[in-house]
Design a protein around this motif. Structure first.
Motif, PDB file in Angstrom:
ATOM      1  N   GLU A 212       4.206 -25.564  15.963  1.00 12.47           N
ATOM      2  CA  GLU A 212       2.968 -25.681  15.205  1.00 12.47           C
ATOM      3  C   GLU A 212       3.122 -24.810  13.959  1.00 12.47           C
ATOM      4  N   ILE A 213       3.008 -25.392  12.794  1.00 14.39           N
ATOM      5  CA  ILE A 213       3.076 -24.648  11.542  1.00 14.39           C
ATOM      6  C   ILE A 213       1.743 -24.875  10.822  1.00 14.39           C
ATOM      7  N   VAL A 214       0.898 -23.866  10.867  1.00 11.81           N
ATOM      8  CA  VAL A 214      -0.460 -23.969  10.339  1.00 11.81           C
ATOM      9  C   VAL A 214      -0.543 -23.202   9.023  1.00 11.81           C
ATOM     10  N   ALA A 215      -1.018 -23.863   7.977  1.00 14.14           N
ATOM     11  CA  ALA A 215      -1.082 -23.253   6.647  1.00 14.14           C
ATOM     12  C   ALA A 215      -2.526 -23.206   6.162  1.00 14.14           C
ATOM     13  N   TYR A 216      -2.994 -21.998   5.877  1.00 14.77           N
ATOM     14  CA  TYR A 216      -4.329 -21.806   5.290  1.00 14.77           C
ATOM     15  C   TYR A 216      -4.227 -21.872   3.762  1.00 14.77           C
ATOM     16  N   ASP A 217      -5.281 -22.367   3.116  1.00 12.85           N
ATOM     17  CA  ASP A 217      -5.378 -22.285   1.659  1.00 12.85           C
ATOM     18  C   ASP A 217      -6.835 -22.344   1.213  1.00 12.85           C
ATOM     19  N   ALA A 238      -7.056 -11.101  -4.362  1.00 13.08           N
ATOM     20  CA  ALA A 238      -6.202 -10.122  -3.667  1.00 13.08           C
ATOM     21  C   ALA A 238      -4.715 -10.440  -3.741  1.00 13.08           C
ATOM     22  N   ILE A 239      -4.331 -11.607  -4.214  1.00 11.63           N
ATOM     23  CA  ILE A 239      -2.938 -12.032  -4.024  1.00 11.63           C
ATOM     24  C   ILE A 239      -1.942 -11.278  -4.900  1.00 11.63           C
ATOM     25  N   GLY A 240      -2.420 -10.491  -5.844  1.00 13.70           N
ATOM     26  CA  GLY A 240      -1.511  -9.674  -6.625  1.00 13.70           C
ATOM     27  C   GLY A 240      -1.183  -8.344  -5.984  1.00 13.70           C
ATOM     28  N   GLU A 241      -1.818  -8.050  -4.834  1.00 15.21           N
ATOM     29  CA  GLU A 241      -1.608  -6.768  -4.155  1.00 15.21           C
ATOM     30  C   GLU A 241      -0.334  -6.835  -3.288  1.00 15.21           C
ATOM     31  N   PRO A 242       0.221  -5.677  -2.939  1.00 14.03           N
ATOM     32  CA  PRO A 242       1.515  -5.646  -2.240  1.00 14.03           C
ATOM     33  C   PRO A 242       1.565  -6.436  -0.938  1.00 14.03           C
ATOM     34  N   ASP A 243       0.472  -6.462  -0.171  1.00 14.41           N
ATOM     35  CA  ASP A 243       0.509  -7.170   1.112  1.00 14.41           C
ATOM     36  C   ASP A 243       0.806  -8.659   0.956  1.00 14.41           C
ATOM     37  N   TRP A 244       0.508  -9.201  -0.221  1.00 11.44           N
ATOM     38  CA  TRP A 244       0.689 -10.639  -0.430  1.00 11.44           C
ATOM     39  C   TRP A 244       2.030 -10.979  -1.077  1.00 11.44           C
ATOM     40  N   ALA A 245       2.894  -9.995  -1.250  1.00 15.14           N
ATOM     41  CA  ALA A 245       4.172 -10.239  -1.920  1.00 15.14           C
ATOM     42  C   ALA A 245       4.983 -11.372  -1.288  1.00 15.14           C
ATOM     43  N   PRO A 246       5.038 -11.491   0.055  1.00  8.93           N
ATOM     44  CA  PRO A 246       5.837 -12.589   0.627  1.00  8.93           C
ATOM     45  C   PRO A 246       5.338 -13.974   0.229  1.00  8.93           C
ATOM     46  N   HIS A 247       4.030 -14.107  -0.008  1.00 12.71           N
ATOM     47  CA  HIS A 247       3.478 -15.394  -0.420  1.00 12.71           C
ATOM     48  C   HIS A 247       3.909 -15.768  -1.832  1.00 12.71           C
ATOM     49  N   ILE A 248       4.083 -14.744  -2.670  1.00 18.31           N
ATOM     50  CA  ILE A 248       4.334 -14.960  -4.094  1.00 18.31           C
ATOM     51  C   ILE A 248       5.823 -15.056  -4.404  1.00 18.31           C
ATOM     52  N   ALA A 249       6.657 -14.342  -3.669  1.00 18.98           N
ATOM     53  CA  ALA A 249       8.082 -14.249  -3.983  1.00 18.98           C
ATOM     54  C   ALA A 249       8.772 -15.607  -4.151  1.00 18.98           C
ATOM     55  N   TRP A 278      -1.349 -21.823 -12.302  1.00 22.19           N
ATOM     56  CA  TRP A 278      -1.011 -21.027 -11.121  1.00 22.19           C
ATOM     57  C   TRP A 278      -1.998 -21.316  -9.990  1.00 22.19           C
ATOM     58  N   ILE A 279      -3.249 -21.416 -10.344  1.00 18.58           N
ATOM     59  CA  ILE A 279      -4.279 -21.650  -9.326  1.00 18.58           C
ATOM     60  C   ILE A 279      -4.030 -22.976  -8.608  1.00 18.58           C
ATOM     61  N   ARG A 280      -3.578 -23.972  -9.348  1.00 17.79           N
ATOM     62  CA  ARG A 280      -3.292 -25.266  -8.717  1.00 17.79           C
ATOM     63  C   ARG A 280      -2.140 -25.159  -7.722  1.00 17.79           C
ATOM     64  N   GLU A 281      -1.206 -24.247  -7.961  1.00 21.05           N
ATOM     65  CA  GLU A 281      -0.092 -24.038  -7.035  1.00 21.05           C
ATOM     66  C   GLU A 281      -0.507 -23.199  -5.829  1.00 21.05           C
ATOM     67  N   LEU A 282      -1.508 -22.350  -6.016  1.00 23.51           N
ATOM     68  CA  LEU A 282      -1.883 -21.357  -5.005  1.00 23.51           C
ATOM     69  C   LEU A 282      -3.097 -21.768  -4.172  1.00 23.51           C
ATOM     70  N   SER A 283      -3.582 -22.984  -4.351  1.00 26.95           N
ATOM     71  CA  SER A 283      -4.766 -23.424  -3.623  1.00 26.95           C
ATOM     72  C   SER A 283      -4.768 -24.943  -3.553  1.00 26.95           C
TER      73      SER A 283
END
Length: 330
Positions: A212-217, A238-249, A278-283
């Motif tokens: 099961e691969i569940v993706a939130y957006d 919040a996505i520019g904060e360090p905790d979200w780095a794996p999503h952005i990399a 960017w927003i279109r890619e991130l949501s």
């Protein structure tokens, strides 16, 4: 004998039940999501809001066929034996309609609650292994560093054991999902590049059909594309904060995004001035057809379920517009 090997259906679309939805709207929201044709509804457990198990039970009881996901229950918050009992009971009462998400929990919250272990990954692997065994009617495993339930056996077990998936970000934790869990839950933003990167971390391509691969957006659907884009901005603050780095990399504009965040006074300014591309890619955002294309892209990247988190001040009202992405001809 309990059913423990099930192949997840692909191409599912779910909706998130917002953590701050007014309490009088919680069950109407769940019933409306089912009426509109969503396959799943996901409840969240964030510190200070509402409990995941306490939400899942009434949502299951007030609907008839929609699958209810819990995303996520922090491993450090509950004894695994009692979590297994709770989940097994729900799965007995509502067979085939439950998915259990387990994770580390946000470190700051878990430290506040006095439940952050010295080795979060060790706890998560021990916890997940024990939880799946217990719900299947098998004896608890040998005592580990954190989880001690050796020989415990549940006598009331479901005919269909709910999948246990891990809501985690880091490469090592995602690799653990491939080792000890039934899949992965990816918090928002979970664009196609992040989904593909996460699957590589799991290192289980031969088994991906059974995961099961569940993706939130974050999501907004509107005939006016610009209005939809602006509606999701706050949810991306919040996505520019360090905790979200794996999503952005994995994104081609990762360097530019980090530079943009560094140049902004705060997270709100960052979201307010973020380029629309960017927003279109991130949501999942735009007209019904554009939103459907974004959902399809996530399924193509490996998601079995795409879960829409409604943006805007009135989540109950937003459900109808989000459902237009299920059928752009509506």
């Amino acid at each position: 004998m309990s059913e423990t090997e099930t192949v997840p259906a692909t191409g599912r679309v779910g909706v998130m039940l917002p953590r701050d939805l007014p309490v009088q709207d919680v069950l109407p929201y769940a019933r409306r999501a089912e009426e509109l044709g969503f396959d799943q509804i996901w409840v969240v457990e964030d510190l200070g809001f509402r409990g995941g198990l306490a939400q899942a039970g009434p949502v299951l009881a007030s609907t008839t066929h929609i699958t209810v996901g819990i995303g996520i229950l922090p491993a450090g918050a509950r004894n695994v034996c009692f979590t297994a009992m709770e989940l097994a009971t729900l799965a007995q009462l509502y067979p085939g309609r439950l998915i259990a998400g387990i994770g580390h929990g946000m470190p700051d919250w878990m430290r506040q609650a006095g439940s952050w272990p010295a080795s979060p990954l060790t706890l998560l692997k021990e916890y997940t292994t024990a939880l799946r065994l217990l719900m299947s009617g098998e004896p608890g495993p040998k005592d580990g560093r954190y989880v001690r339930c050796e020989g415990v056996v549940l006598t009331e077990i479901p005919d269909i054991v709910p999948p246990v998936i891990l809501g985690v970000r880091g490469p090592k934790s995602q690799a653990a999902a491939g080792e000890v869990a039934d899949g992965l839950l990816l918090a928002e933003p979970a664009g196609p590049a992040y989904i593909a990167s996460s699957l590589r971390h799991m290192d289980a391509p031969a088994d991906v059909r059974r995961l099961e691969i569940v993706a939130y957006d974050n999501a907004a659907v509107d005939d006016d594309e610009d209005a939809a884009v602006n509606r999701v901005r706050e949810g991306l603050s919040a996505i520019g904060e360090p905790d979200w780095a794996p999503h952005i990399a994995p994104l081609p504009f990762a360097t530019e995004l980090h530079a943009h965040r560094a140049a902004c006074a705060d997270a709100q300014d960052f979201a307010r001035t973020m380029p629309a591309a960017w927003i279109r890619e991130l949501s999942i955002v735009g007209t019904p057809g554009q939103a459907r294309a974004a959902i399809n892209a996530r399924h193509a990247a490996g998601a079995t379920s795409v879960v829409l988190a409604p943006a805007g001040p009135d989540a109950l009202a937003a459900l109808g517009s989000l459902a237009r992405a299920l059928d752009p001809g509506r």
